[in-house]
Design a protein around this motif. Structure first.
Motif, PDB file in Angstrom:
ATOM      1  N   UNK A 165       5.657  18.633   3.327  1.00  0.00           N
ATOM      2  CA  UNK A 165       4.353  19.031   2.790  1.00  0.00           C
ATOM      3  C   UNK A 165       3.625  17.841   2.170  1.00  0.00           C
ATOM      4  N   UNK A 166       2.421  17.586   2.644  1.00  0.00           N
ATOM      5  CA  UNK A 166       1.547  16.597   2.033  1.00  0.00           C
ATOM      6  C   UNK A 166       0.785  17.254   0.879  1.00  0.00           C
ATOM      7  N   UNK A 167       0.133  16.472   0.015  1.00  0.00           N
ATOM      8  CA  UNK A 167      -0.610  17.082  -1.096  1.00  0.00           C
ATOM      9  C   UNK A 167      -1.591  18.163  -0.658  1.00  0.00           C
ATOM     10  N   UNK A 168      -2.309  17.897   0.457  1.00  0.00           N
ATOM     11  CA  UNK A 168      -3.269  18.890   0.922  1.00  0.00           C
ATOM     12  C   UNK A 168      -2.586  20.141   1.455  1.00  0.00           C
ATOM     13  N   UNK A 169      -1.348  19.977   1.951  1.00  0.00           N
ATOM     14  CA  UNK A 169      -0.593  21.145   2.432  1.00  0.00           C
ATOM     15  C   UNK A 169      -0.177  22.041   1.260  1.00  0.00           C
ATOM     16  N   UNK A 200       0.850  -1.197   0.000  1.00  0.00           N
ATOM     17  CA  UNK A 200       0.000   0.000   0.000  1.00  0.00           C
ATOM     18  C   UNK A 200       0.883   1.243   0.000  1.00  0.00           C
ATOM     19  N   UNK A 201       0.522   2.189  -0.835  1.00  0.00           N
ATOM     20  CA  UNK A 201       1.241   3.460  -0.896  1.00  0.00           C
ATOM     21  C   UNK A 201       0.511   4.492  -0.049  1.00  0.00           C
ATOM     22  N   UNK A 202       1.240   5.147   0.840  1.00  0.00           N
ATOM     23  CA  UNK A 202       0.684   6.201   1.684  1.00  0.00           C
ATOM     24  C   UNK A 202       1.185   7.528   1.116  1.00  0.00           C
ATOM     25  N   UNK A 203       0.313   8.224   0.363  1.00  0.00           N
ATOM     26  CA  UNK A 203       0.725   9.427  -0.370  1.00  0.00           C
ATOM     27  C   UNK A 203       1.386  10.448   0.548  1.00  0.00           C
ATOM     28  N   UNK A 204       2.574  10.883   0.132  1.00  0.00           N
ATOM     29  CA  UNK A 204       3.294  11.909   0.879  1.00  0.00           C
ATOM     30  C   UNK A 204       4.078  11.391   2.058  1.00  0.00           C
ATOM     31  N   UNK A 205       3.985  10.083   2.340  1.00  0.00           N
ATOM     32  CA  UNK A 205       4.672   9.535   3.517  1.00  0.00           C
ATOM     33  C   UNK A 205       5.556   8.347   3.201  1.00  0.00           C
TER      34      UNK A 205
END
Length: 835
Positions: free
Chosen positions: A698-702, A585-590
Motif C-alpha cells: 500500500x502506497x500513501x494514496x492507497x 532521493x526518497x521515493x515514498x512507499x517504495x
C-alpha cells in the motif's frame, strides 16, 4: 462596488452580528460581511457611501470603524481588560470555561463577553515556577543557592511561586462573599423576625425604620460585593448576549429597586402591596440573599475550576528547575533554561530528567508513569531515549540534551492538553441550541407568571405574582447547560494525558466512542519499529554479501527511515566501510535512490525495481520468499539497472499488541492492517496476530483510498500509524491515532497521540472516550431536568394542588448549586479507571 473597513471593539460573535446589522441599516448598502478574527468588514454598496454614515450607524456603541491605515478609535475589548479596576492582572492566557466562542482566548483576565462568567487562566508551559532564595526581611535579595542575607544575616528561604490568576480570582470572590454574608445575615434576621410571635424587635423601633436599616445594610452587598453581576447583566442586554446574569440582574434588581421605591414613595402602590401598618412590603432580604447565594455559587465554581486543570498543573510540577551540566570534566548546577542542545548532563539517583535526550553513559531504571501511565519502571542503557519530567531510579548516568524548552515531550503534552481542553465537542451544539432560546423563554415565562397570579391568584395577588416571577428568573440556570460539556472534556483530556493518551481535540474524543473499524499500519504500530538486519544476500557468482551491505549502508546514510538506520547500524557493527552518497532521493512507499561512487543505486521493494527496469533474478526471488514467509521485510538492491542483492530485516511485534487487539475485537471493533510491505510478509504478521483483513504493497494514496472506501460504506474509521506515509490517511480518518514514537508529521495529522506508541493506548483512549461521553450526557440530563422541573415549580404550578410555593431565596440556592453539581460530576472522571 465593495469597500473594506477596519472595525475596532469586537470581541465575540454577538459583536459581529451587531456590527453587521448596524452597517446593513445604512441606506444604499447591499450586503455586509464581517470577519471577527481579522476585525474587518467588507461592505457592498450601490454607490460610494461616506464613512461618516457608517460611523453614525455605530454611534453610541463600543465599536468604531476606520479606513485601512487610519488610526483606530478608542473603543477596546472589554472582555480582555476586565470589567473594573479590581481585576487581578495575570501572566497567562485566558478562556471562557463554557467555550462560548470555541477556542478563542484572551490575554488578560475579565468576564466572558457572551456568558459573563469569569475567564479562566490556562496553565502555562512546562517552564518552571519561580525558584531561588530570598531574605524574608529583605525581599530584594535574590540568589540561586541557599545562604545568608548580606544585609541582616538571616538565612535565605526559598522563593514562593506567585499565585495563579485562577487562585487570585477565587480569593477575590471569597473576600466579597464574606462581606456580602456579613451584611446579608442581619437583613435576613430582621426580615425573618416577623415569624416570631409578638416580634419583639418592633418594640425597639417601628417597622419603617427597620426597613430603612435593611436598605442601608443592603447597599454594600449590591454596590460592592455583587455589583459585577449587574454589570454583566447590563452588558448582556446591551449587546444581546443573554445569559444567566441577565436573569439574576433582572430578578434581584427588580426586588431591590421595588423595595427602595416602596420606601420612598409608599403612596404610589395599591393596598395589596402594603402591610397592616401601611408600609409597602420590602424584599431587601430576598435580593441580598439571592445575590449572596449566587456569589457563593461563583466561589464554589472558582474553587472547582482549580481542580479541573489539576492534571495539567501536576504535569507542570514535573518540570525540574535545575540540572547538572558536565563541561571539561567539571560539574555545575544551572537553571534548566540555560541548557543548550548537545550539553552533557548528569542525572543523579532520584532526580527528575531535565530535558529530552539520549543516555550516553551508564545504566538505570526510569519511572515514566507520570507521562505514560505505566507503573513499571523502564530499564535504560546507552543509546536509549529519555523524557523530560520522568524520574530517575537509583543510579547516576550521563545524557545528551536533544530537545529543550517548548520542544520537549512534556511541553508538547501540556500544549496539546490545553488546546484540547478549549476545543468543542460536537455534542455541545445541543446545549448551545437550547441555550440560545433559554433566557428569552424564561423572561417570557416570568412575565406570564406575574400576569397569571395577578389575575387569578389569591390576595395579595400582586405580591404573589411578583415573588413567583422573581423565583422563575432566579431558578433558571443556563450556566449548568453551558458547563455540561466543557467541564467533562477538560477533566477527561487531563485524565488521558496522565495515562499517556494525548487528545488533540474534543471532537476526536467524542468520535472515538463510536468507532467500529480500526486500520493499523504494521511497522512501528504493530511492531516495535526498531528493525534489525536478519540477512544480506548477493547474487551467486556475483557481488558478495559484504559488498551489498557496503552499498546499502552508503546509500542509506541520509535516510531517517527506521529500516535505513538499521542497515547503517549493522554495517558499522560489522566494520564495513561506508561512502558518502550523492543525488539521494526518497521515493515514498517504495525506497530510495542515489549515486555511490560511479554506480546508480536503487534500494527498495519490487515495485521500485520494476520502475527502474531492473529484473529480479529467480534465485533472489526464492530467497526473498523464504524470508517473507517468516514475516521479514525484504529490500532489493539494484546497481545500474541490475538487481545485485537483497537485505532482509526483522521487526519484533510489540508485547502489548496481541492483548490490545484482542480487547479491541471483544469491544466490537473490526481491525484491518494496511502496510507498504509485500504480501507474504504482511500475511505472516496478520496470521500471527489473528488479523483477517489486511492489504499489502500500500502506497500513501492507497491507504487514503481505503479509508475513504470504508467511510463510504458507513463505517466510523480510526487510523493508527506512525510514519509520513500514514499522514494522509490519519488526517482523513474519523479519528487519527498517531504513535508518539513516530514522526512529527504523523502526530500533527492525528487527533489522538499515544505517548508510549503501543496499541494498548487505543484501549485506554476508547474507554476514556466512553466514560467522558457518558459523563457529558449525565451533565446534560441533570441540567435539562433541573430546569424543566425547577421553572414550573417556581412559577407555582404546585400551589393549586399542594399549596407549595418556592421562595426566590431557595430558588437562588438551587440555581447556584446546579452549576456546582455539574462540575462535581465532571470531576468524578479523575477517579475513572481506563487501564
Amino acid at each position: 462596488m465593495k469597500h473594506t473597513y477596519h472595525i475596532h471593539g469586537m470581541s465575540c460573535t454577538g459583536c459581529q452580528n451587531h456590527v453587521r446589522e448596524a452597517l446593513e441599516s445604512v441606506a444604499g448598502v447591499r450586503g455586509v460581511t464581517v470577519d471577527l478574527d481579522a476585525g474587518v468588514a467588507e461592505v457592498e454598496m450601490d454607490s460610494h457611501i461616506d464613512i461618516g454614515e457608517f460611523r453614525e450607524a455605530l454611534a453610541g456603541s463600543r465599536y468604531s470603524i476606520h479606513l485601512p491605515g487610519e488610526k483606530p478609535g478608542t473603543a477596546g475589548r472589554e472582555a480582555s481588560t476586565g470589567t473594573g479596576s479590581n481585576r487581578d492582572s495575570g501572566n497567562g492566557t485566558y478562556y471562557c470555561p463554557m467555550q462560548c466562542e470555541g477556542d478563542k482566548t484572551y490575554d488578560a483576565p475579565g468576564d466572558c463577553p457572551v456568558c459573563g462568567m469569569d475567564l479562566v487562566e490556562q496553565p502555562g508551559s512546562a517552564s518552571r515556577q519561580a525558584s531561588g532564595y530570598t531574605c524574608p526581611m529583605h525581599p530584594e535579595i535574590r540568589q540561586d543557592t541557599p545562604g545568608s542575607c548580606p544585609i541582616c544575616g538571616m538565612e535565605l528561604v526559598p522563593v514562593e511561586p506567585e499565585a495563579s490568576a485562577e487562585e487570585k480570582v477565587y480569593q477575590r470572590l471569597l473576600r466579597k462573599f464574606w462581606v456580602a454574608l456579613g451584611f446579608t445575615l442581619p437583613i435576613f434576621l430582621i426580615a425573618m423576625s416577623e415569624m416570631v410571635p409578638g416580634n419583639p424587635i418592633y418594640n425597639w423601633m417601628d417597622r419603617k425604620y427597620w426597613n430603612w436599616l435593611q436598605m442601608v445594610l443592603s447597599i454594600p452587598v449590591v454596590f460592592y460585593a455583587t455589583w459585577m453581576f449587574f454589570t454583566r447583566a447590563y452588558r448582556s442586554v446591551r449587546y444581546w448576549n443573554l445569559n444567566m446574569f441577565t436573569l439574576i440582574g433582572i430578578g434581584a434588581g427588580i426586588a431591590w429597586l421595588f423595595s427602595v421605591f416602596g420606601l420612598l414613595f409608599p403612596g404610589f402602590f395599591p393596598e395589596q402591596f402594603k402591610t397592616d401598618s401601611g408600609e409597602v412590603h420590602v424584599y431587601f432580604e430576598a435580593a441580598t440573599v439571592i445575590l449572596t447565594l449566587v456569589l457563593l455559587g461563583q466561589v464554589l465554581e472558582a474553587r472547582a475550576h482549580r481542580k479541573t486543570n489539576s492534571a495539567v498543573r501536576e504535569l507542570l510540577k514535573l518540570a525540574p528547575g535545575k540540572a547538572v551540566r558536565v563541561r571539561d570534566g567539571k560539574e555545575e548546577e544551572i537553571p534548566v533554561e540555560e541548557i543548550e542542545i548537545g550539553d552533557i548532563l548528569r542525572v543523579k539517583p532520584g532526580e527528575k530528567i531535565p530535558v529530552d535526550g539520549t543516555l550516553t553513559k551508564g545504566e538505570t531504571t526510569v519511572d515514566e508513569s507520570m507521562i505514560t501511565g505505566e507503573p513499571i519502571p523502564v530499564d535504560k542503557s546507552a543509546g536509549d531515549s529519555l523524557r523530560s519530567g520522568t524520574l530517575n531510579g537509583n543510579r547516576s548516568f550521563l545524557m545528551e540534551a536533544e530537545k529543550i524548552g517548548s520542544d520537549t515531550l512534556l511541553s508538547q503534552i501540556i500544549r496539546l492538553v490545553n488546546e484540547a481542553s478549549r476545543s468543542r465537542a460536537p455534542i455541545q451544539n445541543v446545549a448551545d441550541r437550547v441555550s440560545a432560546y433559554f433566557v428569552p423563554a424564561v423572561v417570557v415565562i416570568a412575565v406570564i407568571t406575574f400576569v397569571v397570579w395577578a389575575i387569578w391568584g389569591p390576595e395579595p395577588a400582586y405580591v404573589y405574582g411578583l415573588v413567583n416571577g422573581i423565583a422563575v428568573l432566579i431558578i433558571a440556570c443556563p450556566c449548568a447547560l453551558g458547563l455540561a460539556t466543557p467541564m467533562s472534556v477538560m477533566v477527561g483530556v487531563g485524565k488521558g494525558a496522565q495515562n499517556g493518551v494525548l487528545i488533540r481535540e474534543a471532537a476526536a474524543l467524542e468520535t472515538l466512542a463510536r468507532v467500529d473499524t480500526l486500520i493499523v499500519d504494521k511497522t512501528g504500530t504493530l511492531t516495535e519499529g526498531r528493525p534489525s538486519v536478519e540477512g544480506v544476500e548477493g547474487v551467486p557468482d556475483g557481488v558478495p554479501g559484504e559488498k551489498v551491505l557496503e552499498l546499502v549502508a552508503s546509500l542509506n546514510q541520509q535516510s531517517e527511515h527506521p529500516l535505513a538506520r538499521a542497515m547503517v547500524a549493522h554495517a558499522e557493527q560489522k566494520g564495513v566501510p561506508i561512502q558518502e552518497p550523492e543525488q539521494f532521493e526518497s521515493v515514498t512507499g517504495k525506497g530510495v535512490t542515489g549515486m555511490v561512487g560511479k554506480q546508480s543505486l536503487a534500494l527498495g521493494n519490487a515495485s521500485l525495481m520494476e520502475e527502474r527496469g531492473a529484473g529480479i533474478p529467480a534465485v533472489l526471488e526464492e530467497k526473498a520468499r523464504e524470508y517473507q514467509d517468516q514475516g521479514k521485510t525484504v529490500s532489493f538492491l539494484s546497481a545500474d539497472g541490475e538487481v545485485i542483492g537483497l537485505v532482509a530485516l526483522g521487526d519484533r511485534i510489540k508485547d502489548e499488541t496481541r492483548t490490545a487487539l484482542d480487547q479491541l475485537r471483544q469491544g466490537g471493533m473490526a481491525v484491518h492492517m494496511l502496510t507498504g510491505d509485500n504480501e507474504r510478509t504482511a500475511r505472516a504478521v496478520a496470521a500471527e496476530l489473528g488479523i483477517a483483513e489486511f492489504r499489502a504493497g500500500m502506497l500513501p494514496e492507497d491507504k487514503l483510498s481505503e479509508v475513504e472506501r470504508l467511510k463510504r460504506d458507513g463505517k466510523v474509521v480510526a487510523m493508527a500509524g506512525d510514519g509520513i506515509n500514514d499522514a494522509p490517511a490519519l488526517a482523513k480518518a474519523d479519528v487519527g491515532i498517531a504513535m508518539g514514537t513516530g514522526t512529527d508529521v504523523a502526530i500533527e495529522s492525528a487527533g489522538v497521540t499515544l505517548v508510549d506508541g503501543d496499541l494498548s493506548g487505543i484501549v485506554k483512549a476508547r474507554k476514556l472516550s466512553k466514560k467522558v461521553m457518558r459523563n457529558i450526557r449525565e451533565n446534560l440530563f441533570f441540567a435539562l431536568v433541573y430546569n424543566t422541573i425547577g421553572v414550573p415549580v417556581a412559577a407555582g404550578v404546585l400551589f393549586p394542588f399542594f399549596g407549595i410555593l418556592l421562595s426566590p431565596m431557595i430558588a437562588a440556592a438551587a440555581m447556584s448549586f446546579s452549576s456546582v453539581s455539574v462540575i462535581a460530576n465532571a470531576l468524578r472522571l479523575r477517579a475513572a479507571r481506563i487501564n
